[in-house]
Design an enzyme around this catalytic site. Structure first.
Site, short mmCIF file in Angstrom:
data_model
loop_
_atom_site.label_atom_id
_atom_site.label_comp_id
_atom_site.label_asym_id
_atom_site.label_seq_id
_atom_site.Cartn_x
_atom_site.Cartn_y
_atom_site.Cartn_z
N ARG A 81 0.86 -1.19 0.00
CA ARG A 81 0.00 0.00 0.00
C ARG A 81 0.90 1.24 0.00
O ARG A 81 1.65 1.48 0.94
CB ARG A 81 -0.91 -0.02 1.23
N HIS A 125 -2.86 10.99 0.68
CA HIS A 125 -2.40 10.73 2.05
C HIS A 125 -1.86 12.05 2.60
O HIS A 125 -0.67 12.16 2.93
CB HIS A 125 -1.34 9.64 2.06
N GLU A 170 -7.63 8.43 5.92
CA GLU A 170 -7.97 9.09 7.18
C GLU A 170 -8.43 10.55 7.01
O GLU A 170 -7.77 11.48 7.47
CB GLU A 170 -6.79 9.02 8.14
N ASN A 299 -8.09 1.57 9.65
CA ASN A 299 -6.84 1.79 10.35
C ASN A 299 -7.10 1.75 11.85
O ASN A 299 -8.05 2.39 12.33
CB ASN A 299 -6.22 3.14 9.98
N TYR A 301 -5.10 1.65 15.86
CA TYR A 301 -3.90 1.68 16.69
C TYR A 301 -4.21 1.51 18.18
O TYR A 301 -3.46 0.86 18.90
CB TYR A 301 -3.14 3.00 16.49
N GLU A 383 -3.95 -0.21 8.04
CA GLU A 383 -2.82 0.22 8.86
C GLU A 383 -3.00 -0.35 10.26
O GLU A 383 -4.09 -0.28 10.84
CB GLU A 383 -2.73 1.75 9.00
#
Length: 489
Positions: A81, A125, A170, A299, A301, A383
Site C-alpha cells: 500500500r 495521504h 484518514e 486503520n 492503533y 494500517e
C-alpha cells in the site's frame, strides 16, 4: 531454539502487505518537477514539527525505490500500500501531468507487478498541493472537484497496474487536525472550515470513485478511515455515555454514515449547529458520496476513553486524568469541533512510545461492530502497527541487529485479533502492517519509529528488525507464529 509452532492459520486468499505514504518516505521534495504540498510548507514553518524535521529527504525512496522493492520481495508480501504525491504527478493540483512524476510511479508500479506484489494505491495521504490550499483547501468545493480530475488522470495512466484504488487516507485527520486544531498541515484553526472539509473530503471520495469507474469500470475502489473505538470512563454515567455518542458522531459517523448510508447523522448536525449550518452540502452530494465501495479500509492503533466535562465529577475523582489526545494522532482538544464539553482520559496500561494504549481486543470489536452495522461490506485492515524504541546491536559476525520485541508482540496480538474477527464471521480480507520503513512521522518528525525495517537517517541504510523477520515468517506461511519466531532466517 526458535519456537515455530503456529498458533492460527488464515485463509489462503487473505492479503498480507505493508504500507507507506509518499511524503513520509519519498524525499526528493524539489526534484523531478515536484512542487510543494501543504506538508512542505507546514514542516518548514519553525516549531511545528519536532526538531524542525521535514520530508525533504525522508527515506529517499525516490532514489532508493529498487532497494525497497527488493525488501518487499524478500518479505514475501502479497501487496504493498503506497500513496501517490499529487504534487509530483500534477504540479499545482490541476492541469497537465508531469512526465517525470508519471514515469517514476509507472516504473515503481511495474516493478511491483513483476515481483508478484499487488499495488494498493492511495490517491491522497494528506499532501494537498499548496496551490489548492491557497485557493481555500478542503473547506472549499473546488478542491473536491480538482481531486476528481486528478483521480481520473491517475487511473488513466496506471489503471493497468493498480489492484485497488484508495481515494483518501484518514479524512478525519485531514479535516480536524489540519483545519480545527492546526497540529497537521495546513495548520489552520477554523472550526467551521473543518466541518466543511469533512464534507468536501467525503464528496471528493464520491467524485473520485465515479471518475475512476468511468475510466475503468471494473476498478476496485476503497477508502481508508481511522475509526475510533470509544470507551466511557464510567459506563453507568449518562454524561459519559453521551460523550461517547458525541465523539462517535464526529469521529466515526461523520464519515461512515454518508459513505455507507447516504446521510449525515441528525445528532451530528444538532451537536454542531452553533458552528455551521452545513449549507455546503448540496442536493445530490450524498448520492455521489454513497456509491458502493469494493472494500472499506480500517486503520487501528488504540482505543479512546472519554468523559463528560460539563460540571460532572472532576477527572481526578474518577481515576482518570485529562489529556489532549485523539487516540490516533497528536492533537489537542480543539480538534473535536462542537464537543467542548467532552474530555479525554489518559491512556492506561502498557503504552507505545507515542503514548497510545495497547488493546488488541479493540480491533476485533471494531471489525465486528462494522460487520454488524454494514453487513456484506468487505473490509481490510490497511494500517496497524506501533512505535517503540529499537535495541540496536552488532552480532559476533559484525552484522547490525535490531531487536524490537515490543513491536513483535504488538503485531502478533493485533493480527491474532483480526483472526478472532474472522472466526466470528467478519469479512476481513487483508492486513497491512504500518509501516514498511521508519519514516517522517508528521508532527513527530523522525523521533518515532513505526517501521519493521529500521532506517539510519544519517546513512539511509535499511536494516531488518526482528519484527520484519517475524512478519516474513507470518506472510510466507499464512499462519501466526509465536512472538519467539523472530530470528533471522
Amino acid at each position: 531454539m526458535t519456537d515455530n509452532t503456529f498458533e492460527r492459520s488464515f485463509p489462503a486468499d487473505f492479503v498480507w502487505g505493508t504500507a507507506t505514504a509518499a511524503y513520509q518516505i519519498e524525499g526528493a521534495a524539489a526534484e523531478g518537477g515536484r512542487t510543494p504540498s501543504i506538508w512542505d510548507t507546514y514542516a518548514h514553518f519553525s516549531g511545528r514539527v519536532d526538531r524542525n524535521d521535514s520530508g525533504d529527504v525522508a527515506d529517499d525512496h525516490y532514489h532508493r525505490w529498487q532497494e525497497d522493492v527488493d525488501h518487499l520481495t524478500r518479505l514475501g508480501v502479497d501487496a504493498y500500500r503506497l500513496s501517490i504525491s499529487w504534487s509530483r504527478v500534477m504540479p499545482g493540483g490541476r492541469g497537465p501531468l508531469n512526465p517525470e512524476g508519471v514515469a517514476f510511479y509507472r516504473t515503481l508500479l511495474t516493478a511491483l507487478r513483476e515481483r508478484g506484489i499487488k499495488p494498493f494505491v492511495t490517491l491522497y495521504h494528506w499532501d494537498l498541493p499548496q496551490e489548492l490550499e491557497d485557493e481555500g483547501g478542503w473547506p472549499v468545493r473546488s478542491t473536491a472537484e480538482a481531486f476528481a480530475e486528478y483521480a481520473r488522470a491517475m487511473v488513466t495512466e496506471f489503471g493497468d497496474l493498480v489492484e485497488v484504488w484508495t481515494t483518501l487516507n484518514e479524512p478525519w485527520c485531514s479535516a480536524y487536525l489540519g483545519y480545527a486544531s492546526g497540529v497537521h498541515a495546513p495548520g489552520r484553526n477554523d472550526p467551521a472550515g473543518a466541518l466543511a472539509a469533512v464534507h468536501h473530503l467525503n464528496l471528493a471520495h464520491g467524485l473520485a470513485a465515479a471518475a475512476i469507474r468511468e475510466v475503468k469500470p471494473d476498478a476496485q475502489v476503497s477508502i481508508t478511515l481511522n475509526l475510533h473505538v470509544l470507551r466511557a470512563a464510567d459506563p453507568s454515567s449518562e454524561g459519559d455515555l453521551d460523550a461517547v455518542r458525541r465523539i462517535d458522531a464526529l469521529g466515526n459517523r461523520a464519515f461512515l454514515a454518508p459513505l455507507l448510508e447516504g446521510v449525515y447523522p441528525a445528532d451530528l448536525l444538532a451537536d454542531t449547529d452553533a458552528v455551521t449550518d452545513w449549507g455546503f452540502v448540496h442536493d445530490g452530494d450524498l448520492a455521489v458520496i454513497s456509491a458502493p465501495i469494493d472494500v472499506l479500509g480500517v486503520n487501528y492503533y488504540s482505543t479512546t476513553t472519554v468523559y463528560a466535562g460539563d460540571g460532572a465529577a472532576a477527572p481526578e475523582d474518577r481515576g482518570v486524568e485529562s489529556t489532549a489526545a485523539d487516540g490516533h494522532r497528536p492533537s489537542d482538544h480543539s480538534a473535536w469541533v462542537g464537543a467542548d464539553d467532552v474530555k479525554f482520559a489518559a491512556p492506561e496500561g502498557p503504552l507505545t512510545s507515542m503514548g497510545w494504549n495497547q488493546e488488541p481486543a479493540g480491533l476485533t470489536e471494531l471489525l465486528s461492530e462494522l460487520a454488524k452495522q454494514y453487513p456484506g461490506q468487505p473490509m481490510m485492515v490497511t494500517e496497524n502497527g506501533a512505535a517503540f524504541e529499537d535495541e540496536v546491536s552488532v552480532d559476533a559476525e559484525g552484522r547490525t541487529r535490531v531487536h524490537d520485541a515490543d513491536r513483535v508482540t504488538y503485531l502478533h496480538d493485533h493480527i491474532d485479533a483480526v483472526g478472532a474477527a474472522l472466526d466470528a464471521g467478519v469479512d476481513v480480507r487483508g492486513y497491512f502492517a504500518w509501516s514498511l520503513l521508519d519514516n517522517f512521522e508528521w508532527g513527530w518528525g523522525y523521533s518515532k519509529r513505526f517501521g519493521i525495517i529500521r532506517v539510519d537517517y544519517d546513512t539511509l541504510e535499511r536494516v531488518w528488525k526482528d519484527s520484519a523477520h517475524w512478519y516474513r515468517n507470518l506472510v510466507t506461511t499464512g499462519s501466526l507464529p509465536p512472538v519467539t519466531a523472530a530470528e533471522p532466517a
